[in-house]
Design a protein around this motif. Structure first.
Motif, PDB file in Angstrom:
ATOM      1  N   ILE A 156       0.847  -1.196   0.000  1.00  0.00           N
ATOM      2  CA  ILE A 156       0.000   0.000   0.000  1.00  0.00           C
ATOM      3  C   ILE A 156       0.882   1.245   0.000  1.00  0.00           C
ATOM      4  O   ILE A 156       1.768   1.399   0.829  1.00  0.00           O
ATOM      5  N   ILE A 157       0.622   2.130  -0.945  1.00  0.00           N
ATOM      6  CA  ILE A 157       1.330   3.416  -1.022  1.00  0.00           C
ATOM      7  C   ILE A 157       0.375   4.456  -0.440  1.00  0.00           C
ATOM      8  O   ILE A 157      -0.594   4.859  -1.082  1.00  0.00           O
ATOM      9  N   THR A 158       0.660   4.878   0.779  1.00  0.00           N
ATOM     10  CA  THR A 158      -0.314   5.704   1.510  1.00  0.00           C
ATOM     11  C   THR A 158      -0.564   7.069   0.880  1.00  0.00           C
ATOM     12  O   THR A 158      -1.633   7.625   1.067  1.00  0.00           O
ATOM     13  N   ASP A 159       0.367   7.606   0.122  1.00  0.00           N
ATOM     14  CA  ASP A 159       0.113   8.922  -0.466  1.00  0.00           C
ATOM     15  C   ASP A 159      -0.883   8.853  -1.621  1.00  0.00           C
ATOM     16  O   ASP A 159      -1.281   9.877  -2.167  1.00  0.00           O
ATOM     17  N   LYS A 160      -1.355   7.674  -1.962  1.00  0.00           N
ATOM     18  CA  LYS A 160      -2.364   7.486  -2.990  1.00  0.00           C
ATOM     19  C   LYS A 160      -3.758   7.266  -2.397  1.00  0.00           C
ATOM     20  O   LYS A 160      -4.712   7.072  -3.128  1.00  0.00           O
ATOM     21  N   PHE A 161      -3.881   7.278  -1.057  1.00  0.00           N
ATOM     22  CA  PHE A 161      -5.141   6.975  -0.381  1.00  0.00           C
ATOM     23  C   PHE A 161      -5.557   8.119   0.539  1.00  0.00           C
ATOM     24  O   PHE A 161      -4.738   8.926   0.961  1.00  0.00           O
TER      25      PHE A 161
END
Length: 55
Positions: free
Chosen positions: A46-51
Motif C-alpha cells: 500500500i502506497i499511503t500517499d495514494k489513499f
C-alpha cells in the motif's frame, strides 16, 4: 456527525489493505477466500500517499 477526510498515514496500511481485499473479494477469491489473509498479503504494498482516510 462530522466526517473529516485526510491523506492516509502509515498507520492506515492495515485498514486500507482490508478495504481493498473486501472490495475486490471476487477477484482475490481465485487466490484466497479469506479477506484477512489477502489484506495481510497486500498490506506492505500500500502506497499511503495514494489513499485518503475518513475519520
Amino acid at each position: 456527525m462530522k466526517i473529516i477526510v485526510r491523506n492516509a498515514k502509515n498507520a492506515n496500511h492495515e485498514a486500507s489493505a482490508l478495504c481493498i481485499s473486501e472490495a475486490f473479494q471476487n477477484d482475490f477469491s481465485v487466490l484466497c477466500k479469506d479477506t484477512a489473509v489477502t489484506a495481510k498479503a497486500i498490506c506492505s504494498e500500500i502506497i499511503t500517499d495514494k489513499f485518503y482516510a475518513c475519520i
